[in-house]
Design an enzyme around this catalytic site. Structure first.
Site, PDB file in Angstrom:
ATOM      1  N   GLY A  61       0.842  -1.193   0.000  1.00  0.00           N
ATOM      2  CA  GLY A  61       0.000   0.000   0.000  1.00  0.00           C
ATOM      3  C   GLY A  61       0.874   1.238   0.000  1.00  0.00           C
ATOM      4  N   CYS A  88       5.183  -6.246   1.582  1.00  0.00           N
ATOM      5  CA  CYS A  88       5.557  -4.833   1.604  1.00  0.00           C
ATOM      6  C   CYS A  88       4.862  -4.099   2.756  1.00  0.00           C
ATOM      7  CB  CYS A  88       5.245  -4.232   0.239  1.00  0.00           C
ATOM      8  SG  CYS A  88       6.185  -2.751  -0.072  1.00  0.00           S
ATOM      9  N   TYR A  89       3.906  -3.222   2.485  1.00  0.00           N
ATOM     10  CA  TYR A  89       3.199  -2.559   3.583  1.00  0.00           C
ATOM     11  C   TYR A  89       2.608  -3.615   4.522  1.00  0.00           C
ATOM     12  CZ  TYR A  89      -0.181   0.311   6.125  1.00  0.00           C
ATOM     13  OH  TYR A  89      -0.899   0.936   7.109  1.00  0.00           O
ATOM     14  N   HIS A 176       7.684  -7.613  -3.891  1.00  0.00           N
ATOM     15  CA  HIS A 176       6.408  -8.049  -4.476  1.00  0.00           C
ATOM     16  C   HIS A 176       6.540  -9.373  -5.223  1.00  0.00           C
ATOM     17  CE1 HIS A 176       4.158  -4.400  -3.562  1.00  0.00           C
ATOM     18  NE2 HIS A 176       5.335  -3.799  -3.674  1.00  0.00           N
ATOM     19  N   GLU A 178       4.136 -11.015  -6.541  1.00  0.00           N
ATOM     20  CA  GLU A 178       3.080 -11.164  -7.543  1.00  0.00           C
ATOM     21  C   GLU A 178       3.445 -10.576  -8.901  1.00  0.00           C
ATOM     22  OE1 GLU A 178       3.158  -9.215  -4.976  1.00  0.00           O
ATOM     23  OE2 GLU A 178       2.187  -7.287  -5.286  1.00  0.00           O
ATOM     24  N   SER A 231     -25.856  -6.911 -24.597  1.00  0.00           N
ATOM     25  CA  SER A 231     -25.169  -6.087 -25.597  1.00  0.00           C
ATOM     26  C   SER A 231     -24.598  -6.953 -26.707  1.00  0.00           C
ATOM     27  CB  SER A 231     -24.032  -5.321 -24.931  1.00  0.00           C
ATOM     28  OG  SER A 231     -22.993  -6.234 -24.594  1.00  0.00           O
ATOM     29  N   GLY A 232     -24.511  -8.253 -26.455  1.00  0.00           N
ATOM     30  CA  GLY A 232     -23.870  -9.129 -27.429  1.00  0.00           C
ATOM     31  C   GLY A 232     -22.395  -9.305 -27.120  1.00  0.00           C
ATOM     32  N   GLY A 233     -21.880  -8.577 -26.119  1.00  0.00           N
ATOM     33  CA  GLY A 233     -20.499  -8.749 -25.678  1.00  0.00           C
ATOM     34  C   GLY A 233     -20.381  -9.982 -24.791  1.00  0.00           C
ATOM     35  N   VAL A 234     -19.149 -10.312 -24.416  1.00  0.00           N
ATOM     36  CA  VAL A 234     -18.903 -11.549 -23.678  1.00  0.00           C
ATOM     37  C   VAL A 234     -19.633 -11.558 -22.328  1.00  0.00           C
ATOM     38  CG1 VAL A 234     -17.115 -13.030 -22.684  1.00  0.00           C
ATOM     39  CG2 VAL A 234     -16.614 -11.696 -24.734  1.00  0.00           C
ATOM     40  N   ASP A 235     -19.507 -10.473 -21.556  1.00  0.00           N
ATOM     41  CA  ASP A 235     -20.003 -10.500 -20.178  1.00  0.00           C
ATOM     42  C   ASP A 235     -21.523 -10.631 -20.107  1.00  0.00           C
ATOM     43  OD1 ASP A 235     -17.354  -9.967 -19.888  1.00  0.00           O
ATOM     44  OD2 ASP A 235     -17.633  -7.853 -19.410  1.00  0.00           O
ATOM     45  N   SER A 236     -22.225  -9.778 -20.839  1.00  0.00           N
ATOM     46  CA  SER A 236     -23.689  -9.860 -20.728  1.00  0.00           C
ATOM     47  C   SER A 236     -24.194 -11.151 -21.358  1.00  0.00           C
ATOM     48  CB  SER A 236     -24.360  -8.633 -21.359  1.00  0.00           C
ATOM     49  OG  SER A 236     -24.128  -8.558 -22.735  1.00  0.00           O
ATOM     50  N   LYS A 377     -12.065 -11.592 -16.256  1.00  0.00           N
ATOM     51  CA  LYS A 377     -12.509 -11.758 -17.646  1.00  0.00           C
ATOM     52  C   LYS A 377     -12.171 -13.139 -18.220  1.00  0.00           C
ATOM     53  CE  LYS A 377     -14.005  -9.471 -21.398  1.00  0.00           C
ATOM     54  NZ  LYS A 377     -15.078  -8.472 -21.413  1.00  0.00           N
TER      55      LYS A 377
END
Ligand code: XMP
Length: 521
Positions: A61, A88-89, A176, A178, A231-236, A377
């Site tokens: 942080g 770290c923090y 770090h 990660e 919407s036709g996108g992946v998520d919806s 995603k």
């Protein structure tokens, strides 16, 4: 009200001290097959009881542990018998609350690469190389350890680079693990998560379909109805198919045709969701309304605002007409979910989520159904595949909410949208028919209303410019411009100039992001 999926016990709870890398820690843990969840310090104890994790990771942080506005974490989290890794923090906080001392930042911050000298590789550092590069970025540093702690590794500027209290299973790192630049960082996280904390490795986004469906059923009940903006996108799309599995005809999808869609988009959504899945799908043709209000508007932000506002208006009208629907389905993803703390800071604080259906207002007074809100995603893509959605949908390139409007520079008119749509179709056809889209994040055409002279047939023409935008990226935060084999570029250019009326010139955009953005507006 928000439907909050409860994480399975045995995962990792990550306490976010404001780290820029927090999402990355969550991803790394999930890559190990272990469920992870991020929470703010003020909610950590509450979430710990609720989630029953097998390990806690305290993130880095930007603050000093001595600052008056330092994030407040209840030290009782150390008394729960759960292994803790401080990064770290997180290490500094751990040291401060276990009898150690932390030196404030005036001594000078340390940033960048340093080599790690391992002095004890029994558990946390098992299998890690001597003198491996690690990535430091900190101001404060630990000056003395509390009782029970020992040093596992040091670096030239940092005598307490890796420390542990093995009895209580508390570990701390001043760097770090990660980030990709830290050699063996993934190994360290794996040693902690799998071997030391013995977390359950049952996280597999493809295998959670049944749980997700059950959770939607439970939330919506036997007669609840859900309305969802598709919407036709992946998520919806993935959210729609999942909710449909749970409640079938009680899901009502609304697809808004804003007149800014690509060629074949509306038909594709109808074919897949109405004809194939037999979903209740209402297609609202609002193109007149959108294009009417966009007339004469050239400023990009104003264009976006108008499109967002009309979308909300249209969607609200349609949702209101479905009187029995008290639930609103959304394809919200984990990176959009921000845990926030109420003013009183108590454990009853709300979890806010970014409304991804055009920023729908709270006063819609509907209960949210967000089955993807704990997924990244790529996990949503895996879920979509498991649900049998076609690759052409699951792996499709991102398409912005404001559609072709942000690729049609200046005023948006039907006269400009038609050639842009035709050129975009050619770009997609030529790339996708050769499988070249696998190397590209996005590939599209842009309409630049700058006239230049050309000659078509025997006649002089004075027409606009079509720009080809081809980019690679991992997360759209940064992007690089890309090339295609010369014969493919030639074919695209040739087809656009021959088949599309309105362009006398095709140009290639060779700008990276930053400084350019991916979209032109
Ligand atoms: P930029 O142009 O900022 O775009 O480099 C980054 C990514 O975001 C997409 N994008 C949007 N997506 N609504 C969206 O849903 C928007 O208003 C919007 N603007 C840009 C863009 O396509 C790229 O993937």
């Amino acid at each position: 009200m928000t439907a909050e999926p409860e994480g399975p016990s045995g995962g990792v709870l990550i306490v976010d001290f404001g780290a820029q890398y927090c999402q990355l820690i969550a991803r790394r843990v999930r890559e190990l097959g272990v469920y992870s969840r991020i929470t703010v310090p003020e909610r950590a104890l509450f979430t710990l009881e609720h989630m029953r994790p097998a390990a806690v990771i305290l993130s880095g942080g930007p603050r000093s542990v001595y600052a008056h506005d330092a994030p407040a974490l209840d030290a009782a989290i150390l008394d729960k018998g759960v292994p803790v890794l401080g990064i770290c923090y997180g290490l500094q906080w751990l040291a401060q609350h276990t009898g150690g001392r932390v030196h404030p930042a005036e001594a000078g911050a340390e940033y960048g690469r340093t080599a790690l000298e391992i002095v004890d590789d029994a558990d946390f550092l098992a299998g890690c190389r001597q003198d491996g590069i690690v990535w430091m970025s900190h101001g404060d540093k630990v000056e003395a350890l509390g009782p029970g702690f020992e040093v596992l590794a040091k670096s030239a500027p940092c005598p307490f680079a890796v420390v542990a209290d093995r009895q209580r299973k508390f570990y701390g790192l001043q760097f770090h693990p990660e980030v990709a630049h830290t050699q063996d960082g993934a190994r360290m996280l794996s040693n902690f998560v799998l071997d030391i904390a013995r977390c359950r490795t049952d996280w597999n986004p493809g295998s959670i379909v049944e749980n997700k469906i059950a959770a939607v059923k439970e939330l919506v009940g036997d007669d609840g109805e859900v309305v969802l903006g598709l919407s036709g996108g992946v998520d919806s799309s993935v959210a729609a198919v999942l909710i449909h599995h749970a409640i079938r005809s009680r899901l009502h999808c609304v697809f808004v045709d804003n007149g800014l869609l690509r060629h074949g988009e509306r038909e594709g959504v109808e074919a897949l969701f109405r004809d194939h899945y037999h979903m209740d799908l209402e297609v609202v043709d609002a193109s007149e309304r959108f294009l009417g209000e966009l007339a004469g508007v050239v400023e990009p932000e104003q264009k976006r605002k108008i499109i967002g506002r009309i979308f909300v208006e249209v969607f609200r009208e349609r949702a209101a007409s479905k009187k029995k629907a008290h639930f609103l389905g959304q394809g919200t993803l984990y990176p959009d979910v921000i845990e926030s703390v109420a003013a009183h800071g108590g454990a009853t604080s709300t979890i806010k989520s970014h409304h991804n259906v055009g920023g729908l207002p709270e006063d819609l007074d509907m209960t949210l159904v967000e089955p993807l809100r704990d997924l990244f995603k790529d996990e949503v893509r895996a879920l979509g595949r498991e649900l049998g959605l076609p690759s052409s949908l699951v792996d499709r390139q991102p398409f912005p909410g404001p559609g072709l409007a942000v690729r049609c520079l200046g005023e948006v008119t039907r006269d400009k949208l038609a050639p842009l749509r035709a050129a975009d179709r050619i770009v997609r056809e030529e790339i996708e028919s050769r499988g070249l889209e696998k190397n590209l994040w996005q590939y599209f055409a842009v309409y630049v209303p700058q006239k230049s002279v050309g000659v078509k047939g025997d006649a002089r023409v004075y027409e606009d410019v079509c720009v080809l935008r081809l980019v690679s990226s991992v997360d759209a935060m940064t992007a690089d411009w890309e090339l295609l084999p010369t014969e493919v570029l030639a074919r695209i250019s040739n087809r656009i100039l021959n088949e599309v009326k309105g362009f006398s010139r095709v140009c290639l955009d060779i700008s990276s992001k930053p400084p350019a953005t991916i979209e032109w507006e």
